[in-house]
Design a protein around this motif. Structure first.
Motif, PDB file in Angstrom:
ATOM      1  N   PRO A 162       0.807  -1.232   0.000  1.00  0.00           N
ATOM      2  CA  PRO A 162       0.000   0.000   0.000  1.00  0.00           C
ATOM      3  C   PRO A 162       0.837   1.279   0.000  1.00  0.00           C
ATOM      4  CG  PRO A 162      -0.874  -1.577   1.585  1.00  0.00           C
ATOM      5  CD  PRO A 162       0.380  -2.183   1.043  1.00  0.00           C
ATOM      6  N   LEU A 163       1.950   1.307   0.724  1.00  0.00           N
ATOM      7  CA  LEU A 163       2.780   2.525   0.745  1.00  0.00           C
ATOM      8  C   LEU A 163       3.307   2.835  -0.651  1.00  0.00           C
ATOM      9  CD1 LEU A 163       5.028   2.131   3.934  1.00  0.00           C
ATOM     10  CD2 LEU A 163       3.257   3.853   3.529  1.00  0.00           C
ATOM     11  N   ILE A 164       3.700   1.804  -1.361  1.00  0.00           N
ATOM     12  CA  ILE A 164       4.252   2.011  -2.710  1.00  0.00           C
ATOM     13  C   ILE A 164       3.146   2.461  -3.660  1.00  0.00           C
ATOM     14  CG2 ILE A 164       5.258   0.821  -4.695  1.00  0.00           C
ATOM     15  CD1 ILE A 164       7.119  -0.629  -2.837  1.00  0.00           C
ATOM     16  N   GLN A 165       1.975   1.823  -3.577  1.00  0.00           N
ATOM     17  CA  GLN A 165       0.878   2.221  -4.468  1.00  0.00           C
ATOM     18  C   GLN A 165       0.472   3.670  -4.212  1.00  0.00           C
ATOM     19  OE1 GLN A 165      -2.328  -0.471  -5.450  1.00  0.00           O
ATOM     20  NE2 GLN A 165      -1.344  -2.082  -4.269  1.00  0.00           N
ATOM     21  N   HIS A 166       0.405   4.049  -2.945  1.00  0.00           N
ATOM     22  CA  HIS A 166       0.023   5.413  -2.574  1.00  0.00           C
ATOM     23  C   HIS A 166       1.032   6.429  -3.131  1.00  0.00           C
ATOM     24  CE1 HIS A 166      -1.665   8.523   0.128  1.00  0.00           C
ATOM     25  NE2 HIS A 166      -0.411   8.892   0.289  1.00  0.00           N
ATOM     26  N   LYS A 167       2.307   6.137  -2.940  1.00  0.00           N
ATOM     27  CA  LYS A 167       3.341   7.078  -3.394  1.00  0.00           C
ATOM     28  C   LYS A 167       3.376   7.139  -4.925  1.00  0.00           C
ATOM     29  CE  LYS A 167       6.166   6.364   0.742  1.00  0.00           C
ATOM     30  NZ  LYS A 167       6.063   7.661   1.379  1.00  0.00           N
ATOM     31  N   MET A 168       3.164   5.998  -5.578  1.00  0.00           N
ATOM     32  CA  MET A 168       3.142   5.992  -7.048  1.00  0.00           C
ATOM     33  C   MET A 168       1.989   6.843  -7.579  1.00  0.00           C
ATOM     34  SD  MET A 168       5.659   4.304  -8.425  1.00  0.00           S
ATOM     35  CE  MET A 168       5.057   4.056 -10.089  1.00  0.00           C
ATOM     36  N   THR A 169       0.850   6.803  -6.902  1.00  0.00           N
ATOM     37  CA  THR A 169      -0.304   7.589  -7.364  1.00  0.00           C
ATOM     38  C   THR A 169       0.014   9.085  -7.305  1.00  0.00           C
ATOM     39  OG1 THR A 169      -1.839   5.886  -6.670  1.00  0.00           O
ATOM     40  CG2 THR A 169      -2.758   8.094  -6.927  1.00  0.00           C
ATOM     41  N   ILE A 170       0.662   9.522  -6.225  1.00  0.00           N
ATOM     42  CA  ILE A 170       1.014  10.948  -6.125  1.00  0.00           C
ATOM     43  C   ILE A 170       2.044  11.305  -7.215  1.00  0.00           C
ATOM     44  CG2 ILE A 170       1.908  12.780  -4.620  1.00  0.00           C
ATOM     45  CD1 ILE A 170       1.067  11.025  -2.227  1.00  0.00           C
ATOM     46  N   MET A 171       2.984  10.401  -7.438  1.00  0.00           N
ATOM     47  CA  MET A 171       3.998  10.646  -8.467  1.00  0.00           C
ATOM     48  C   MET A 171       3.387  10.785  -9.868  1.00  0.00           C
ATOM     49  SD  MET A 171       7.338   8.271  -8.592  1.00  0.00           S
ATOM     50  CE  MET A 171       7.189   7.488  -7.046  1.00  0.00           C
ATOM     51  N   ARG A 172       2.343   9.997 -10.122  1.00  0.00           N
ATOM     52  CA  ARG A 172       1.714  10.015 -11.448  1.00  0.00           C
ATOM     53  C   ARG A 172       0.978  11.324 -11.728  1.00  0.00           C
ATOM     54  NH1 ARG A 172       1.140   4.815 -13.622  1.00  0.00           N
ATOM     55  NH2 ARG A 172       1.241   3.056 -12.187  1.00  0.00           N
ATOM     56  N   LYS A 173       0.482  11.989 -10.655  1.00  0.00           N
ATOM     57  CA  LYS A 173      -0.360  13.172 -10.853  1.00  0.00           C
ATOM     58  C   LYS A 173       0.400  14.249 -11.613  1.00  0.00           C
ATOM     59  CE  LYS A 173      -3.200  13.085  -6.669  1.00  0.00           C
ATOM     60  NZ  LYS A 173      -3.533  13.916  -5.506  1.00  0.00           N
ATOM     61  N   GLU A 178      11.423  13.417  -4.242  1.00  0.00           N
ATOM     62  CA  GLU A 178      11.364  12.785  -2.915  1.00  0.00           C
ATOM     63  C   GLU A 178      10.647  11.432  -2.992  1.00  0.00           C
ATOM     64  OE1 GLU A 178      11.177  17.033  -0.467  1.00  0.00           O
ATOM     65  OE2 GLU A 178       9.354  15.840  -0.680  1.00  0.00           O
ATOM     66  N   LEU A 179       9.592  11.380  -3.805  1.00  0.00           N
ATOM     67  CA  LEU A 179       8.821  10.137  -3.901  1.00  0.00           C
ATOM     68  C   LEU A 179       9.618   9.041  -4.615  1.00  0.00           C
ATOM     69  CD1 LEU A 179       5.409  11.793  -4.697  1.00  0.00           C
ATOM     70  CD2 LEU A 179       5.850  10.309  -2.728  1.00  0.00           C
ATOM     71  N   VAL A 180      10.338   9.403  -5.673  1.00  0.00           N
ATOM     72  CA  VAL A 180      11.177   8.412  -6.368  1.00  0.00           C
ATOM     73  C   VAL A 180      12.185   7.832  -5.376  1.00  0.00           C
ATOM     74  CG1 VAL A 180      12.964   8.109  -8.139  1.00  0.00           C
ATOM     75  CG2 VAL A 180      10.906   9.433  -8.664  1.00  0.00           C
ATOM     76  N   ASP A 181      12.767   8.719  -4.588  1.00  0.00           N
ATOM     77  CA  ASP A 181      13.757   8.321  -3.582  1.00  0.00           C
ATOM     78  C   ASP A 181      13.133   7.368  -2.546  1.00  0.00           C
ATOM     79  OD1 ASP A 181      16.412   9.203  -2.105  1.00  0.00           O
ATOM     80  OD2 ASP A 181      14.795   9.332  -0.633  1.00  0.00           O
TER      81      ASP A 181
END
Ligand code: PRP
Ligand code: URA
Length: 209
Positions: free
Chosen positions: A10-21, A31-34
């Motif tokens: 879930p942490l990865i899916q959540h961070k990926m969603t923000i990155m995609r926006k 920061e999210l890629v890191d």
């Protein structure tokens, strides 16, 4: 055939969603890629061999486990792969870092190598090639071929976002290389971009266009 591991934590899916926006800016994207790269390091190192060590706690002598001093190497594909290096190094601070420079020709989508620098003891290291994007698979596959030409025996590939086309190409051309992903997307569009994807990872990381 190599294995494909998709981390659906879930942490990865959540961070990926923000990155995609599309509205996520460079600072937060970087920061999210890191952070996702750090989280991926846990799975990537799951099979590291452990060895018994004798230690003394404040209470007693005991035999416990430590990592068996395996030689590892991270190889980011420039530029965008650089965004994943610090996150992985945080988890594996003694790892050596090689670099391979490749860019995709915007017309043909074919990768061109412009830089290669690896640790000297290539044949003894386990390498992880890192790049946020696995689109046609040309860049990753060529990077892996270059490492093999230099003598690398053990290689994994870690990407944030992949298209099935890229996964297929790497699996066909490098059946010995396991692939670790934060997300497996639907397809490529006519310009070789991953759909839904996250756009141009290098530009979003470094604020270029
Ligand atoms: C991007 C990305 C990968 C490659 C993926 O790099 O970081 O290296 O494209 O595409 P492929 O799977 O079709 O080869 P790009 O060539 O845009 O260079 P950059 O990192 O310098 O932006
Ligand atoms: N490279 C990127 O940065 N993004 C894509 O979607 C495809 C290739």
């Amino acid at each position: 055939m190599s294995k494909v591991h998709v981390f659906d934590h879930p942490l990865i899916q959540h961070k990926m969603t923000i990155m995609r926006k599309v509205e996520t800016g460079t600072k937060q994207f970087r920061e999210l890629v890191d952070e996702v790269a750090s989280l991926m390091a846990y799975e990537l190192t799951r099979d590291l061999p452990l060895t018994d060590v004798e230690i003394e706690t404040p209470v007693t002598k005991t035999t416990q486990k430590m990592i068996e001093g395996k030689k590892l190497g991270i190889v980011p594909i420039l530029r965008a792969g650089l965004g994943m290096v610090d996150g992985m190094l945080r988890m594996m601070p003694n790892v050596k870092v090689g670099h391979i420079g490749l860019y995709r020709d915007p017309e043909t989508l074919e990768p061109t190598e412009y830089y290669l620098k690896l640790p000297t003891d290539v044949a003894e290291r386990d390498f992880v090639v890192v790049d946020p994007m696995l689109a046609t698979g040309g860049s990753a596959s060529d990077a892996i071929s270059s490492l093999k030409k230099q003598g690398a025996q053990s290689i994994k590939l870690a990407c944030l976002c992949a298209a099935p086309e890229g996964v297929k190409r790497v699996q066909e051309e490098h059946p010995d290389v396991d692939i670790y992903l934060a997300a497996l997307d639907e397809k490529l569009n006519d310009h070789g971009y991953i759909v839904p994807g996250l756009g141009d990872a290098g530009d979003r990381l470094f604020g270029t266009k």
